[in-house]
Design an enzyme around this catalytic site. Sequence first.
Site, PDB file in Angstrom:
ATOM      1  N   SER A 191      45.195  31.556  31.879  1.00 10.94           N
ATOM      2  CA  SER A 191      44.189  31.771  30.826  1.00 10.94           C
ATOM      3  C   SER A 191      42.812  31.181  31.089  1.00 10.94           C
ATOM      4  CB  SER A 191      44.707  31.245  29.492  1.00 10.94           C
ATOM      5  OG  SER A 191      45.600  32.170  28.926  1.00 10.94           O
ATOM      6  N   SER A 196      43.533  34.061  28.192  1.00  7.35           N
ATOM      7  CA  SER A 196      43.118  34.005  26.819  1.00  7.35           C
ATOM      8  C   SER A 196      41.739  33.344  26.597  1.00  7.35           C
ATOM      9  CB  SER A 196      44.156  33.236  26.005  1.00  7.35           C
ATOM     10  OG  SER A 196      44.225  31.886  26.445  1.00  7.35           O
ATOM     11  N   LYS A 240      36.601  26.252  23.579  1.00  7.60           N
ATOM     12  CA  LYS A 240      37.576  27.273  23.195  1.00  7.60           C
ATOM     13  C   LYS A 240      38.104  26.908  21.812  1.00  7.60           C
ATOM     14  CE  LYS A 240      41.793  29.554  24.923  1.00  7.60           C
ATOM     15  NZ  LYS A 240      42.824  29.580  25.985  1.00  7.60           N
TER      16      LYS A 240
END
Lengths: 476, 485
Positions: free
Chosen positions: B175, B151, B76
């Site tokens: 997330s 996210s 990420k």
Amino acid sequence: MVWESVIGLEVHVSLSTASKLFSGTASNFGADPNTQANVFDLAMPGTLPVLNEEALKMAVKFGLAIGAQIGKHSVFDRKNYFYPDLPKGYQVTQLDFPTVGKGSISITLEDGSEKVIGITRAHIEENAGKSLHDEFSNESGIDLNRAGEPLLEIVSEPEITSAKEAVAYLKKLHSIVRYLDISDAIMAQGSMRCDVNVSIRKQGENKLGTRTEIKNINSFRFVEKAINSETERQQEIIEDGGSITQETRRYDSTKDITTSMRSKEIANDYRYFPEPDLLPVKIDESYIKSIEQELPELPDIKKDRFMTEYQLSTYDSGVLTSSLEIADYYEIVVKHCQDSKLAANWVTGNLLAMLNQLELDLASSPVRAEDLGCLISRIKDKTISGKIAKTVFDTLINSNLSVDEVIEQKGLKQVTDTAAIEELVMQVIDENPDQVIQLREGKEQVLGYLVGQAMKLSQGKANPSQVSQLLKLKIQ
Amino acid sequence: MLEKTVAELSKALRSQEVSSVELTQAYLEKIAAVNERLNTYITTCDELALKQASKADQLIADGNQNPLLGIPIAHKDIFCTKNIKTTCGSKMLENFVSPYDATIVSKLNKAGAVTLGKTNMDEFAMGSSNETSYFGSVKNPWDTSKVPGGSSGGSAAAVAADLCAIATGTDTGGSIRQPASFCGVTGLKPSYGRVSRWGMIAFASSLDQAGPISKSAEDAAILMNVIAGPDNLDSTSSRTPVVDYTLNLNDSLYGLKIGVPKQHFTEGLSADVEESIRLSLKEFEKLGASITQVDLPNNHLSVPAYYVVAPAEASANLSRYDGVRYGFRCDNPIDLEDMYMRTRSEGFGSEVKRRIMIGTYALSAGYYDAYYQKAQKIRRLIKNDFDAAFETVDVIVGPTSPHTAFSLGATTDPVKMYLEDIYTIAVNLAGLPGISIPTGFGGNLPIGMQIIGKEFAEAKLLNVAHQYQQVTEWHKSKPSENFGE
């Protein structure tokens, strides 16, 4: 109208840890800009603080030295504001749960009496960096070497009532901090800084007046002058029917006035909240005990010891223990001469006067404690007189010779040879017939004059008590 | 080959069935082919990846047994990576290259994993749909008209579309779990403090936690074995000893006590999700588990409490993006204030600005007690609810999200968006571990089930998830080649 000042001090001292409060970077004074800033100090994304335990220990030491309650559960908070020298956009400090709680120190007033000044709290926080405005045209530079240095902010109760007391308080704090060896506490370098809160009120009144805060004063002398100047300003305003605005002011030492920096009404809302990147700091009784055992002999205790062990006056003990360096110096002198009173006279007198005149600190004294001790020994063993000793002392300032070498080379050895002294005495008697008659008639004070004449003839080298004895013998 | 799990690839690499270079090359080619449509990666690092792969092949030949050696992984874009851009999905850090590696990244590098690139995400991890990314939203590989969740949407979509073998994610309020649920993959949010936060760009420090997004619970366990553990650089990382997360995967679930929170099966839960979860509970019963209802009476307070605590911390965490030292700076500032205002107005997207404002407000003088303090009290109540529930059950099971992936652009009301995380947020507030695994479909879109455990009970969650995956095939389902277009 008789006015009374109410003064509270906020003193920041930089803790002399090997590295910063929350990062492993060193924090030495005077390094090239931004050479002492790592990814955390630069507030790079993703970096986190790790508490320097040495800083915590130093704070606890200070707390114990002022008899304070030690916070067993202290919490770091974020104080939010934007400024280019504050890389994270918040300063990490301690708001509600400081490491050091209520304590006190005792100061000596001018009349010799003692006064206890309360300390509200002392908390650990990080320093900001430095903005450089002069080095660049139209731009500002930022130096983050200082950013994140550990500070201890020591907040006094508003119990100080004059500029002189404020200075005495500051000097005492300085002394304690130096004794504990937790800070260089050099005001000129910013490792000790002082903010002063001042208000005035009519004598006898209980209600506090509106206060102003004078920020960042960097010498003891300026603290005194700034307070005097600010109290005068406040008096004039009130006596002219005006009122004081609560605000932050700065002291302009060239004009000896304080000027307004910003008004408190538009002050920042710092939006404090507990720093979530750090756990609350928990310390237990055994940790506190172990630090207590490491505490050195502190100024007040040392002063008492000097009074009893060395039979010194309160005043002399106070001067000699006002700094650890002086106290240590004095004790070396005593060790070498075995005469605590003579040693005290020399250290508080000639030595401090000389340092003051040459604007030197004790560490760079041209006369070492061992030499001064030796010098006093030479007075005691009658090698030289006290007066000649002063000549030797002055010579030592500018030479690398030892005490004995100076005495030898300059031929300053005291004349104790009876025959030589008898010769001197006879010469004085011959040259001063009038005074000899006066002495015979009982005018004792003339003896001193005659001794003086003999000393002059010997260029100070004769032993004055021998001269005196012999004179009396010959004349009566 | 690209659809295989880490466990399977690891075997293939060791038996020389495939080399890490071949595998890496294949992933990179697939990324190049489809990334324009899915937008999962912000940055790929082909050259570096092939270099790491070739080194891994050598180590494999030398007999190195590390299960992640040579495995292509995606990070990420919230984790700082030396020499690779780290944007956090923001214009503010569009060209930011970190001078250091996050702890999780350096641990995975050391384990021999191959970094394919950095995945797309909501800006500063603030979002539940990946639509707040400055680099455009990620498309759900099951249906490109749908969001992937957020996210960590880029990581979840990349795992689902076989654009990596496994990925890292972060979870502040759901997330990892919610995008895992929307994309039909496995996502574990460990207990707070289990994985180091050093080098993970902070959103809400007291809630943020990194974890794996993978194709199976077993893979998540393999990754956890590398990333979990204390870190001297993170004061909030836990000293509680880590275990071997693969060790108990095959423990029987016989006698397992599962709690089902009645608050997770109320109004707002879509019928297809509810049915799927009920069927999964039956599977657990078949495996010997017993099901009881548990009460989480303060669950409805979790979203409001979260949207005070998280923005408050974020408002301070994001103050460092001021244009002074790195990152975006506005053009030609006239003075300091102008630089601050325009840098932050132009550099942050609207959701980030909204949360900074909420947080700033909540911490303001006069409001602190009413908002921040109160939210912290609610946080304790929520933790107490879980503690009480775990006195009678071993794990808590329910839906990860009230529904399947919604359409891109469909949710414009921020409060409605915040309620997306109604089942996941309480877990962060309580600092507990939670895992989402696929349990079926609503139409052609995956449904996720959340399993919540006691603090540091990650091994138990992985065991429960793995056992479920031994008797079901949902986690093996793959989106169509044309991504539902």
